[in-house]
Design a protein around this motif. Structure first.
Motif, PDB file in Angstrom:
ATOM      1  N   ARG A 151       0.831  -1.195   0.000  1.00 10.76           N
ATOM      2  CA  ARG A 151       0.000   0.000   0.000  1.00 10.76           C
ATOM      3  C   ARG A 151       0.873   1.255   0.000  1.00 10.76           C
ATOM      4  O   ARG A 151       0.625   2.199  -0.743  1.00 10.76           O
ATOM      5  N   LYS A 154       2.368   2.009  -3.379  1.00 11.47           N
ATOM      6  CA  LYS A 154       1.434   2.549  -4.382  1.00 11.47           C
ATOM      7  C   LYS A 154       1.075   3.990  -4.082  1.00 11.47           C
ATOM      8  O   LYS A 154       1.096   4.847  -4.963  1.00 11.47           O
ATOM      9  N   ALA A 155       0.733   4.264  -2.812  1.00 12.04           N
ATOM     10  CA  ALA A 155       0.339   5.628  -2.458  1.00 12.04           C
ATOM     11  C   ALA A 155       1.476   6.603  -2.724  1.00 12.04           C
ATOM     12  O   ALA A 155       1.283   7.663  -3.321  1.00 12.04           O
ATOM     13  N   ILE A 158       1.985   7.486  -6.408  1.00 10.18           N
ATOM     14  CA  ILE A 158       1.076   8.518  -6.930  1.00 10.18           C
ATOM     15  C   ILE A 158       1.568   9.898  -6.514  1.00 10.18           C
ATOM     16  O   ILE A 158       1.593  10.839  -7.319  1.00 10.18           O
TER      17      ILE A 158
ATOM     18  N   ILE B 147      -6.023  15.086  -3.132  1.00  6.40           N
ATOM     19  CA  ILE B 147      -5.043  14.038  -3.441  1.00  6.40           C
ATOM     20  C   ILE B 147      -4.423  13.536  -2.146  1.00  6.40           C
ATOM     21  O   ILE B 147      -4.366  12.329  -1.890  1.00  6.40           O
ATOM     22  N   LEU B 151      -4.552   9.864  -0.364  1.00  2.00           N
ATOM     23  CA  LEU B 151      -3.330   9.062  -0.224  1.00  2.00           C
ATOM     24  C   LEU B 151      -3.134   8.530   1.191  1.00  2.00           C
ATOM     25  O   LEU B 151      -2.564   7.459   1.376  1.00  2.00           O
ATOM     26  N   ALA B 211      -5.857  12.153 -10.168  1.00  2.00           N
ATOM     27  CA  ALA B 211      -4.886  11.571  -9.230  1.00  2.00           C
ATOM     28  C   ALA B 211      -5.584  11.117  -7.955  1.00  2.00           C
ATOM     29  O   ALA B 211      -5.260  10.065  -7.394  1.00  2.00           O
ATOM     30  N   ALA B 214      -7.243   7.834  -8.561  1.00  5.74           N
ATOM     31  CA  ALA B 214      -6.237   6.763  -8.609  1.00  5.74           C
ATOM     32  C   ALA B 214      -5.823   6.376  -7.192  1.00  5.74           C
ATOM     33  O   ALA B 214      -5.699   5.188  -6.864  1.00  5.74           O
ATOM     34  N   ALA B 215      -5.660   7.385  -6.331  1.00  2.90           N
ATOM     35  CA  ALA B 215      -5.272   7.099  -4.943  1.00  2.90           C
ATOM     36  C   ALA B 215      -6.381   6.349  -4.220  1.00  2.90           C
ATOM     37  O   ALA B 215      -6.128   5.427  -3.449  1.00  2.90           O
ATOM     38  N   GLN B 218      -6.425   2.594  -5.288  1.00  3.75           N
ATOM     39  CA  GLN B 218      -5.421   1.717  -4.687  1.00  3.75           C
ATOM     40  C   GLN B 218      -5.693   1.525  -3.189  1.00  3.75           C
ATOM     41  O   GLN B 218      -5.299   0.517  -2.623  1.00  3.75           O
TER      42      GLN B 218
END
Lengths: 256, 221, 56
Positions: A151, A154-155, A158, B147, B151, B211, B214-215, B218
């Motif tokens: 995790r 991936k974070a 980004i 974002i 995250l 973005a 996308a965060a 995941q």
């Protein structure tokens, strides 16, 4: 289980072959660059002896941006193609890039004091490099903030891609805004505006920093591969032995 | 489009029901700004000089305070996964959440700012520049912040981590937002700064929801 | 000897030039040593963990 590590295994062999050459090249290039830069090159007619700080400051700044570009590239590969090695390379690059950014800021400060009369100015170039430093810190913090390392990878990938908008800002900040910081005199239309006696040591130091990056990067990627293996083994042992799994196995070293 | 409006209405409804969170954000904003005359001293010239920066820094911090919960509650109670299953793209959902966040934090800040400007002796001609800069700049803050909020879902030490991720990315908005007011107070036009702020907003509008989505994806894998 | 002293004096800029080189050396050598030690530690942990047939 092991086909997942087939690729890293091949990489480990390659790394073991390349690493001594990177180490040797770093030492030789650094020695030559230092002798040429500190002894053989002349003092600048405007900046005097302080120009010698350039031979560490400019390569550090180059590497700060280069490492971030490599980081963002590796993160893109890791996110899009799910390449396991790219994620490890990104994680291994970040501390090296942060170190170079820190050095660029500190040596720039030590150069700015005698030349501009101040340790720091809040102009576009210095501010955007400072932001770059915080982006590295944020990347590393986010990478380590999850219990599941996948995790975190991936974070933080980004985040690294989002932060890439800062790189062109750094690059063009000296051209777009009026500032004390001088524009690039090496990469320029119509050839570098810098005498060969200074350009040679500068390029040598730049090369030396690049091979240093390769050298330390390989060490760190090898460490990340082994850490992945350790985690897989620990999970398998825990699964195999159930609740009786010994808690004695030490956690992989956390120094990053 | 109806999904977009639905998410906004749901978030606004929640915000009003959950004890007036936007009022607390405004209160934080006002108190943070009012600390400066007490700390720096009540000298009118100095206050007028630092006011644009102070208001912008306080707006940045106030906007960031409420970010942590932007997706957190939805992530914890599972409604985020329900939103992701909707036929509407997740990017649109993020945009809706950002709009709701701006309406509950950015908009109240814009309303409160003129009052503070008067309290701090800001000349009248700087006021419209401050308002214009806040109107263009605060949506960018909510967009960029989304974002970071996406995250940190599921991480340890979320709040402090969020500030480390988001504040560096806020710096351009701060610089041009404050210098727009400075320019007008110094007798220049604020047009270049406002144009750059608009440019930042135009760039953030498509990129940040993308973005952020996308965060979010995941985080739910 | 005087030539050497004046070289290290760097026209009065010694206080800026030598610290710059010192801090670059310290950070680069330090990062290399931390990375290498962390690799060694990981290798040792792997050795204690894996039974012989797991080695590659």
């Amino acid at each position: 289980m092991f086909h997942r590590f087939a690729n890293p295994a091949r990489f480990l062999r390659l790394a073991a072959a390349v690493q001594p050459w990177a180490a040797g090249a770093t030492v030789v290039l650094l020695a030559t660059g230092l002798v040429l830069g500190l002894v053989a090159s002349p003092a600048d007619y405007q900046q005097g002896e302080t120009v010698r700080i350039m031979y560490v400051h400019v390569p550090s700044a180059w590497m700060a941006i280069f490492c971030y570009s490599a980081l963002a590239g590796a993160c893109a590969v890791a996110l899009i193609w799910k390449h396991p090695l790219a994620g490890l390379a990104a994680r291994a690059t970040a501390p090296i890039g942060a170190a170079f950014t820190f050095l660029a800021l500190v040596t720039g400060s030590l150069w700015g004091k005698p030349m501009w009369g101040t340790w720091w100015v809040w102009d576009a170039r210095l501010t955007s490099v400072l932001v770059l430093f915080f982006l590295y810190l944020g990347y590393m913090a986010l990478d380590n903030a999850f219990d599941d390392p996948g995790r975190g990878a991936k974070a933080s990938s980004i985040l690294a891609l989002v932060g890439f908008v800062n790189v062109p800002i750094i690059k063009f900040s000296v051209d777009w805004w009026n500032t004390l910081h001088q524009p690039s005199s090496v990469v320029k239309m119509g050839g570098p505006a810098i005498h060969p006696s200074m350009l040679t040591p500068l390029l040598l130091m730049g090369l030396a920093f690049t091979t240093y990056y390769v050298w330390v990067l390989l060490i760190r990627i090898r460490r990340e591969i082994i850490a992945t293996k350790i985690r897989a083994l620990q999970m398998r042992q825990a699964a195999g032995q159930g609740a009786a799994a010994p808690a004695a196995a030490p956690a992989p070293g956390e120094a990053r | 489009m109806s999904g977009f409006v639905l998410v906004i209405r749901r978030d606004l409804h929640l915000a009003f029901r959950q004890g007036f969170e936007s009022l607390m954000v405004v209160a934080f904003f006002v108190i943070a700004v009012l600390l400066f005359p007490l700390g720096v001293g009540p000298e009118p010239n100095i206050l007028a000089r630092i006011l644009p920066g102070v208001i912008w820094v306080a707006a940045l911090l106030a906007s960031m305070l409420s970010l942590e919960r932007l997706f957190q509650t939805d992530y914890e109670d599972g409604s985020l996964e329900l939103l992701a299953l909707q036929p509407v793209a997740l990017e649109v959902m993020v945009m809706a959440k950002v709009t709701a966040h701006w309406m509950t934090t950015g908009l109240p800040l814009i309303v409160a700012a003129p009052l503070l400007a008067v309290l701090m002796n800001m000349p009248a001609d700087g006021l419209w520049a401050l308002m214009a800069a806040l109107v263009i700049g605060t949506p960018s803050l909510s967009l960029i912040g989304a974002i970071g909020a996406a995250l940190i879902l599921g991480s340890r030490r979320g709040g402090i981590l969020l500030s480390l991720l988001v504040l560096p990315l806020y710096i351009p908005v701060l610089i041009f937002g404050a210098s727009a007011v400075d320019a007008v107070l110094g007798g220049f036009s604020a047009k270049p700064q406002l144009l750059i702020l608009s440019g930042l907003l135009v760039a953030a509008l498509p990129l940040c929801p993308w973005a952020g989505a996308a965060a979010l994806r995941q985080s739910m894998e | 000897m005087d030539a050497l002293t004046s070289y290290f004096y760097m026209d009065g800029y010694a206080g800026f030039i030598w610290p710059a080189y010192a801090i670059v050396t310290a950070v680069l050598v330090g990062l290399w040593m931390i990375s290498r030690r962390s690799l060694r530690d990981a290798e040792r942990t792997l050795d204690t963990l894996s039974p012989p047939e797991d080695r590659q």
